[in-house]
Design a protein around this motif. Structure first.
Motif, PDB file in Angstrom:
ATOM      1  N   ILE A  28       0.853  -1.201   0.000  1.00 53.86           N
ATOM      2  CA  ILE A  28       0.000   0.000   0.000  1.00 53.86           C
ATOM      3  C   ILE A  28       0.883   1.242   0.000  1.00 53.86           C
ATOM      4  O   ILE A  28       1.890   1.312   0.699  1.00 53.86           O
ATOM      5  CB  ILE A  28      -0.934  -0.006   1.222  1.00 53.86           C
ATOM      6  N   PHE A  29       0.479   2.225  -0.781  1.00 51.52           N
ATOM      7  CA  PHE A  29       1.174   3.502  -0.879  1.00 51.52           C
ATOM      8  C   PHE A  29       0.426   4.519  -0.025  1.00 51.52           C
ATOM      9  O   PHE A  29      -0.787   4.677  -0.147  1.00 51.52           O
ATOM     10  CB  PHE A  29       1.210   3.953  -2.344  1.00 51.52           C
ATOM     11  N   GLU A  30       1.165   5.251   0.858  1.00 54.39           N
ATOM     12  CA  GLU A  30       0.577   6.307   1.667  1.00 54.39           C
ATOM     13  C   GLU A  30       1.544   7.488   1.716  1.00 54.39           C
ATOM     14  O   GLU A  30       2.757   7.285   1.930  1.00 54.39           O
ATOM     15  CB  GLU A  30       0.294   5.831   3.094  1.00 54.39           C
ATOM     16  N   LEU A  31       1.009   8.723   1.582  1.00 54.31           N
ATOM     17  CA  LEU A  31       1.886   9.897   1.590  1.00 54.31           C
ATOM     18  C   LEU A  31       1.063  11.157   1.814  1.00 54.31           C
ATOM     19  O   LEU A  31      -0.017  11.321   1.241  1.00 54.31           O
ATOM     20  CB  LEU A  31       2.641  10.017   0.260  1.00 54.31           C
TER      21      LEU A  31
ATOM     22  N   SER B 258      -2.735  10.892   0.292  1.00 53.27           N
ATOM     23  CA  SER B 258      -3.065   9.903  -0.739  1.00 53.27           C
ATOM     24  C   SER B 258      -2.776   8.502  -0.221  1.00 53.27           C
ATOM     25  O   SER B 258      -1.730   8.260   0.403  1.00 53.27           O
ATOM     26  CB  SER B 258      -2.254  10.157  -2.001  1.00 53.27           C
ATOM     27  N   ARG B 259      -3.739   7.601  -0.509  1.00 55.27           N
ATOM     28  CA  ARG B 259      -3.568   6.192  -0.138  1.00 55.27           C
ATOM     29  C   ARG B 259      -4.015   5.352  -1.324  1.00 55.27           C
ATOM     30  O   ARG B 259      -5.141   5.512  -1.813  1.00 55.27           O
ATOM     31  CB  ARG B 259      -4.404   5.841   1.090  1.00 55.27           C
ATOM     32  N   VAL B 260      -3.104   4.455  -1.786  1.00 52.03           N
ATOM     33  CA  VAL B 260      -3.369   3.651  -2.979  1.00 52.03           C
ATOM     34  C   VAL B 260      -3.128   2.185  -2.623  1.00 52.03           C
ATOM     35  O   VAL B 260      -2.092   1.850  -2.027  1.00 52.03           O
ATOM     36  CB  VAL B 260      -2.473   4.070  -4.158  1.00 52.03           C
ATOM     37  N   VAL B 261      -4.093   1.304  -2.992  1.00 48.68           N
ATOM     38  CA  VAL B 261      -3.971  -0.128  -2.682  1.00 48.68           C
ATOM     39  C   VAL B 261      -3.935  -0.910  -4.001  1.00 48.68           C
ATOM     40  O   VAL B 261      -4.577  -0.529  -4.988  1.00 48.68           O
ATOM     41  CB  VAL B 261      -5.138  -0.615  -1.812  1.00 48.68           C
ATOM     42  N   PRO B 262      -3.177  -2.023  -4.039  1.00 49.28           N
ATOM     43  CA  PRO B 262      -3.094  -2.829  -5.267  1.00 49.28           C
ATOM     44  C   PRO B 262      -4.304  -3.759  -5.396  1.00 49.28           C
ATOM     45  O   PRO B 262      -4.816  -4.263  -4.403  1.00 49.28           O
ATOM     46  CB  PRO B 262      -1.813  -3.633  -5.057  1.00 49.28           C
ATOM     47  N   ILE B 263      -4.738  -3.981  -6.649  1.00 48.67           N
ATOM     48  CA  ILE B 263      -5.774  -4.955  -6.968  1.00 48.67           C
ATOM     49  C   ILE B 263      -5.077  -6.139  -7.646  1.00 48.67           C
ATOM     50  O   ILE B 263      -4.459  -5.978  -8.707  1.00 48.67           O
ATOM     51  CB  ILE B 263      -6.853  -4.363  -7.896  1.00 48.67           C
ATOM     52  N   LEU B 264      -5.191  -7.336  -7.029  1.00 44.32           N
ATOM     53  CA  LEU B 264      -4.470  -8.517  -7.513  1.00 44.32           C
ATOM     54  C   LEU B 264      -5.427  -9.468  -8.195  1.00 44.32           C
ATOM     55  O   LEU B 264      -6.605  -9.558  -7.855  1.00 44.32           O
ATOM     56  CB  LEU B 264      -3.766  -9.219  -6.342  1.00 44.32           C
TER      57      LEU B 264
END
Length: 895
Positions: free
Chosen positions: A471-474, A490-496
């Motif tokens: 997860i990306f957080e910044l 910003s928070r970005v999560v991967p879809i697998l």
């Protein structure tokens, strides 16, 4: 004698005849026959009609229960020769209808009436009439049946001749009954072999007396050659001998043809059913065949049995008996529509509730129902079902998930977006959008949106997220279209996918500009707070919600000589006086647990001199809007000098208190001794005065007696006053243990003790439902005794004293009884109400009213010892009112 004998003779004759006899004389009213006088009626009449003696009585009275007025009218018409003298009529006798024939003849203005019992005749007549009616009806039925049936019906005598032929047979022959009845088989067109065969069969029926049945083919006059089924049956006479042969012949040509066709059709149906059954059992879908109006299960495959949750024992049972839970459901309505209306039914994902596994659950099926139609009539139906419960549940969960996602996107104020696997393309999600409904792609989005000072950090974290699938957080700054800068998180999560490969990224960016501004304000405020706290001479500190110290002001470090930023319990323990450590910790952690403010005095060691000084420490919790403790804010104030002064004052107060207690004890001892010592000379004065009276009895003049009486009165008053002072001094000395006191019982005892005074003055005490309170029994008795005795003492002359006690309970901070003592005595001026409870205060002349002036002051002390109050109000010549308030329960253990 002769007449009498003759009369008796005629009576005997008339009474012996078989029929009834009545002799009547008409009674007129204005030439109209109104009634008849009964001159004679024989015993048979009385027997027929169940009547008693009737001679010389009015006919309507004797025969009143047998339509007497109808008979009077009939007899009047016969008398006037206007009606037939013979008529029949029936009466209700013993709850049965009975028939009689009346014959009336007039003779010399008399009416001689005979009546004959014709009940048996009537019954036979009715029976015969009914029998004839039945016979005629049966003949009509017979003719109707035989002539309307398509079958051939006929009768042959023993010489083989026809005695009867119905319409169908005559039509087949093409003859009339006149041409054919009375003639033999051959004469009516039967071929020789046919005639010989039937003659032989007739002989067999006559000899065996049993019917025979056969099949024969012969030509019809209109339809040509036909096939017939016939029956010959014997007809018996009274002696049981055969007197005729009854025959019926039925054209079975069509039936024979139909049987052949039915046989062929049956073979086809059986072959079709066999193929259908085989198809049903081999089809992969759950299939069911229902037949009849009850929709009985005729065929069912294993797949349908599995869906129903039953075995083959249900074959032959109505479907609704197997699945009674279907009643009232949508699916059962469709089943009935298919059978009753022939409407085919095809629908997907139909909800059906049934207990396949023993409990009611929702199932979903794709259903197809078709009616069976035979000869234009619906005889059954076939059902095919596919269980799609799993698919529907999965789709509903997906829809719910998508709806929640859509609601989240719609409700969110964040910027929601998607990124491809390598973050090169960004697509914003429109309001209400889904993965397939996205905005226009943005390629160079990092340069367009992220502030230059934050790009390096953003690219570094993006690289780590892609490489590690994390997860990306910044928190970063964003370039807005108007060249202004905003802060975003910003928070970005991967879809697998199923192979754990990233196929895309889903993210959201929240505007945190206001939070950042608040954070900056807080940081500035915290810095200002620290600068202000360092200027205060007190020690100021804060701690987290769990009690861990996280800030001390400059004064703390100056006093303790600790290094700055050294926090926690370890910073407190070394500087606390050893005797105060456990007390401080215990009270501090109690406050943390309860959330109550903290306050305690303890000693802290000076880091420079090693001296322990006293401090007053206070702390209050800082709570958020929900009441949750966020921090503790505390102070420590140096109270060493005040503490020293206070200790000196406490010592001084303690010494003064002991002196006062000793002085009070001395005063009480003095009062007791003085009262005791003063009583003795008063007693001696009274004794010597009494002896003086005895010695000078008869020698004293009126003036001397008056002086001696004055001495008696003065000595009694002195004795009572000394006793009052002793009681008053003791009232505060003796402590009493409170008990529950029923004031009604107290008043009963007071009435008994003051009985003589009340009788002397004619006084009355009124009270009811006084409360039960906690207090000292002896003191409460003294209180009300003094008040009531006071009322008796100050009664108006010549008017009996009336004392009324009432009460009520009120509840404010605690339950309190308000008791009122009211009398009709001499009263007092209202401006004297404040003085009435003072010691030795008297409002009236001591020569007129006895007393020491201590009674009401004693009452006040008793009430105050019970934490109550007493007040008085009065009106001269009207009376006095004392109002007492007493708590129902005492807070102290002693009074």
């Amino acid at each position: 004698m002769e007449f009498t004998a003759s009369n008796d003779f005629f009576n005997a004759i008339f009474n012996s005849i078989a029929n009834g006899l009545i002799v009547l004389r008409p009674l007129y009213n204005q030439e109209k026959t109104e009634d008849f006088l009964v001159l004679f009626c024989n015993t048979k009449t009385q027997e027929y009609l169940k009547i008693e003696e009737c001679k010389d009585q009015h006919f309507t009275k004797v025969f009143n229960k047998y339509d007497s007025f109808v008979l009077v009218e009939k007899f009047s018409e016969i008398l006037a020769k206007k009606s037939d003298p013979v008529f029949e009529i029936s009466f209700q006798i013993d709850e049965k209808q009975h028939w009689f024939r009346f014959t009336a003849e007039s003779n010399n203005d008399l009416l001689i009436v005979t009546l004959e019992d014709i009940n048996q005749y009537k019954e036979k007549q009715f029976t015969l009439k009914e029998a004839l009616s039945v016979a005629e009806k049966q003949e009509r039925f017979y003719n109707s049946i035989t002539n309307t049936t398509p079958d051939l019906v006929y009768v042959l005598d023993l010489s083989y001749k026809f005695t009867y032929a119905n319409k169908a047979l005559l039509t087949m022959w093409g003859k009339t009954a006149q041409d054919s009845v009375g003639k033999g088989l051959r004469e009516n067109g039967y071929e020789e072999w046919h005639a010989v065969m039937h003659e032989r069969e007739i002989d067999e029926v006559v000899s065996t007396k049993k019917m025979i049945r056969g099949t024969v083919s012969f030509p019809h006059a209109e339809l040509g050659r036909r096939v017939y089924d016939y029956i010959f049956a014997p007809v018996f006479n009274k002696e049981g001998e055969v007197e005729a042969i009854a025959g019926t012949t039925r054209d079975i040509t069509d039936i024979k043809y139909a049987e052949e066709q039915q046989f062929l059709a049956k073979r086809k149906i059986e072959e079709s059913e066999s193929r259908l059954k085989s198809m049903i059992h081999q089809t992969p879908s759950a299939t069911l065949v229902l037949m009849g109006s009850d929709l009985v299960i005729e065929q069912i495959n294993t797949q349908m049995l599995s869906l129903i949750g039953r075995g083959e024992e249900i074959i032959g049972m109505p479907l609704i008996d197997v699945l009674p839970e279907l009643k009232g459901q949508y699916v059962w309505t469709q089943v009935q529509n298919v059978y009753n209306k022939g409407i085919p039914f095809d629908q997907s994902e139909v909800l059906v509730q049934h207990n396949r596994t023993g409990e009611m659950r929702d199932y979903y099926y794709n259903l197809a129902y078709r009616p069976f139609i035979e000869n234009g009539k619906i005889t059954g139906m076939i059902q095919v079902a596919v269980d799609v419960t799993g698919q529907v549940s999965a789709r509903k969960k997906m829809e719910e998930s998508e709806n929640r996602f859509r609601a989240l996107v719609n409700a969110s104020s964040d910027f929601v977006f998607r990124l491809n696997a390598d973050w090169t393309v960004l697509r914003s999600l429109e309001s209400g959008g889904t993965y397939s409904e996205t905005g226009e792609p943005v390629l160079d989005w990092i340069s367009s949106y992220i502030h230059p000072d934050d790009r390096e950090m953003a690219l570094h974290l993006i690289s780590e997220a892609i490489n590690n699938k994390t997860i990306f957080e910044l928190e970063h700054r964003v370039l807005k279209t108007d060249d202004s800068v905003a802060w975003a998180f910003s928070r970005v999560v991967p879809i697998l996918n199923d192979d754990s490969e990233v196929i895309e990224w889903f993210g959201a960016a929240s505007d945190i500009t206001s939070q950042k501004e608040v954070q900056q304000i807080i940081e500035e405020s915290a810095e200002n707070f620290k600068q202000l706290a360092d200027l205060v001479p007190q020690i100021i500190w804060t701690s987290r919600a769990d009690g861990f110290a996280d800030y001390f002001n400059k004064r703390w470090y100056e006093y303790t000589k600790f290094r700055e930023n050294e926090f926690g319990d370890s910073s407190w323990a070394p500087v606390l006086h050893p005797d105060d450590v456990s007390l401080v910790k215990e009270n501090w952690y109690k406050s943390i647990e309860s959330g109550n403010p903290y306050q305690l005095e303890f000693r802290l060691r000076n880091g420079e001199t090693g001296e322990y000084r006293w401090f007053l420490s206070k702390a209050v919790p800082i709570k958020d809007a929900s009441g949750t403790i966020m921090k503790w804010f505390g102070t420590c104030t140096d109270i060493h000098e005040q503490k020293s002064v206070t200790e000196k004052l406490e010592i001084l107060v303690s010494e003064r208190t002991r002196e006062l207690q000793r002085s009070n004890e001395d005063l009480q001892q003095f009062a007791h001794v003085a009262s005791h010592d003063l009583k003795e000379p008063v007693r001696k004065i009274k004794t010597f005065i009494s002896r003086l009276e005895d010695n000078l009895e008869g020698k004293l003049d009126e003036s001397a007696k008056k002086f001696i009486d004055r001495i008696h009165v003065a000595s009694d008053r002195m004795f009572n006053m000394i006793e009052g002072v002793l009681t008053y001094s003791k009232i505060n000395a003796d402590q009493q243990i409170p008990t529950m006191v029923d004031l009604n019982e107290v008043l009963k005892n007071i009435e008994t003790d003051l009985e003589v005074s009340l009788q002397k003055t004619g006084g009355q005490i009124y009270y009811d439902n006084l409360p039960v309170i906690e207090g000292a029994q002896v003191l409460l008795y003294q209180l009300f005794y003094n008040l009531i005795n006071n009322s008796i003492k100050f009664a108006k002359e010549g008017i009996p004293i009336q004392i009324k006690l009432s009460s009520q309970i009120i509840e404010k901070d605690k339950k309190t009884a308000i008791i009122t003592v009211e009398d009709n005595g001499i009263g007092f001026e209202e401006n004297q109400a404040g003085r009435i409870f003072e010691t030795f205060t008297r409002l009236n002349s001591k020569d007129t009213y006895e007393g020491t002036g201590l009674g009401l002051s004693l009452c006040k002390k008793i009430v105050e010892r019970h934490s109550g109050t007493i007040t008085a109000s009065g009106n001269p010549s009207v009376g006095a009112v004392f109002t007492i308030t007493l708590p129902l329960k005492q807070e102290e253990n002693n009074i």
